[in-house]
Design an enzyme around this catalytic site. Sequence first.
Site, PDB file in Angstrom:
ATOM      1  N   THR A 218       0.872  -1.184   0.000  1.00 24.25           N
ATOM      2  CA  THR A 218       0.000   0.000   0.000  1.00 24.25           C
ATOM      3  C   THR A 218       0.908   1.234   0.000  1.00 24.25           C
ATOM      4  OG1 THR A 218      -0.262  -0.251   2.409  1.00 24.25           O
ATOM      5  CG2 THR A 218      -2.027  -1.100   1.013  1.00 24.25           C
TER       6      THR A 218
ATOM      7  N   LYS B 261       3.998  -6.912   4.072  1.00 20.75           N
ATOM      8  CA  LYS B 261       3.755  -5.511   3.793  1.00 20.75           C
ATOM      9  C   LYS B 261       3.439  -4.825   5.102  1.00 20.75           C
ATOM     10  CE  LYS B 261       0.368  -3.408   3.504  1.00 20.75           C
ATOM     11  NZ  LYS B 261      -0.386  -2.493   4.456  1.00 20.75           N
TER      12      LYS B 261
ATOM     13  N   THR C 142       0.264  -3.281  12.205  1.00 24.63           N
ATOM     14  CA  THR C 142      -0.565  -3.281  11.008  1.00 24.63           C
ATOM     15  C   THR C 142       0.241  -3.850   9.868  1.00 24.63           C
ATOM     16  OG1 THR C 142      -2.306  -1.955  10.148  1.00 24.63           O
ATOM     17  CG2 THR C 142      -0.232  -1.175   9.679  1.00 24.63           C
TER      18      THR C 142
ATOM     19  N   GLU D 163       6.052   4.864   7.459  1.00 22.52           N
ATOM     20  CA  GLU D 163       5.674   5.989   6.607  1.00 22.52           C
ATOM     21  C   GLU D 163       6.480   7.239   6.952  1.00 22.52           C
ATOM     22  OE1 GLU D 163       1.102   4.620   5.634  1.00 22.52           O
ATOM     23  OE2 GLU D 163       1.483   5.934   7.324  1.00 22.52           O
TER      24      GLU D 163
ATOM     25  N   ASN E 244      -0.322  10.547   5.542  1.00 22.28           N
ATOM     26  CA  ASN E 244      -1.588  10.135   6.130  1.00 22.28           C
ATOM     27  C   ASN E 244      -2.673  11.197   6.034  1.00 22.28           C
ATOM     28  OD1 ASN E 244      -1.442   7.351   7.488  1.00 22.28           O
ATOM     29  ND2 ASN E 244       0.533   8.291   7.907  1.00 22.28           N
TER      30      ASN E 244
ATOM     31  N   THR F  55      -7.046  10.278  -0.741  1.00 19.55           N
ATOM     32  CA  THR F  55      -7.163  11.161  -1.907  1.00 19.55           C
ATOM     33  C   THR F  55      -5.906  11.194  -2.745  1.00 19.55           C
ATOM     34  OG1 THR F  55      -6.519  13.037  -0.524  1.00 19.55           O
ATOM     35  CG2 THR F  55      -8.869  12.636  -0.811  1.00 19.55           C
TER      36      THR F  55
END
Length: 410
Positions: free
Chosen positions: A160, A186, A197, A283, A405, A410
């Site tokens: 992702t 992942k 996660t 991230e 995030n 979007t």
Amino acid sequence: MSSQEQGKFIVVPEGSVTTPKGFRAGGLHCGLKKTERHDLGAIVCEVPAAAAGVYTLNAFQAAPLRVTQESIAQDGKLQAMIVNSGNANACTGQQGEDDARAMRAAAAKALGLEVHHVGVTSTGVIGELLPMHKVLGGIEELPQRVKTDGGDDFCQAILTTDLVQKMTCVRVSIGGHDIHIAGAAKGSGMIHPNMATMLGFITTDAKIESQHLQLLLNRVTDNTFNMITVDGDTSTNDMVVVMASGLAGSETLNPQHPDWEAFAAAFQYVGEYLAKAIARDGEGATKLIEVNVVGAESDNAARAIVKSIIGSSLVKSAVYGADANWGRIIAAVGYSGQSVNVNTVDIRLGDITVLEQSRPVKFDEEQALAYLKTDTIHIHVNLHMGSGKATGWGCDLTYDYVRINAAYRT
């Protein structure tokens, strides 16, 4: 085959989840992602494989996880795992359950397998229904895409916000037979212990019963996947599944087998490698943080303190800014909820001692700055209270984490 020695096992750099005998894998783009990157993948075994799984503790467990648990519970075996990215199929009600079962049934039909020998999982945006016409169309194409060299395509299909693929493979000798253990994962955001996660897939050609595989997976998960954090959020879709084909020709492994600990050490390496790769790829992250706690009253106490430190936004921010602010570390120790002797704590940043017996130690700020600018930071804490110890992994907190995030949908 080039390889690298790691104790009793050997790392196979070019290996993948298809290196263990009996496995194929692949991926394709079915239209769930806006880009042309793969978003649907599969791992397939020649035979029903002994299987085990661990799952998120989030109360809102996604529909695919329940379906996979149901499959494994029937006879302890799986022959295929189907995964999509771009849509989590979580918090989607009865329709989500129906869609997960439809994915399982469609994959079983396409691959010629028993329905209960197929597991499914999903990752991506929460609360949106899967566009099933795209998913089912992609599943029809999967049989032509799974192959013995399809490990890279599978890894791409599960990503992702990840920036890199995460994959490893090792070889270990069991009773004179070469056994392979491989893993792919992942995970980048919404990473927090119990579980982080993430999706993890481990394959092996060892012969092992499902119940022993489950016990080993539980043990390794506690020391690896449950010891990483990026941002303190636990997802709805976290899962690690192991499949053991038994095709290497070795004896059946169990905890009484003389080579059990060698196999367990190799399995532990795979879990730890993937866990650290997830933490490093957090991230927006620029640095991996490893926290080692020793001298705690128990291993469980040490684990809680590790998680407190690696989960601290202030510690993570200080590491990002290369600020040797040990006060943030000892504060995290203090609010961990564990028993601490406030007079006996030592803290080191790498080899640089900054606190000894809970008293500040004068250190070279320039040396500390140079160390904290490297890409892997080791924080060592010694409580001098007992024999408990633990290690965990996290990453720094950067401006890019907020940027990524803030625009996830979007």
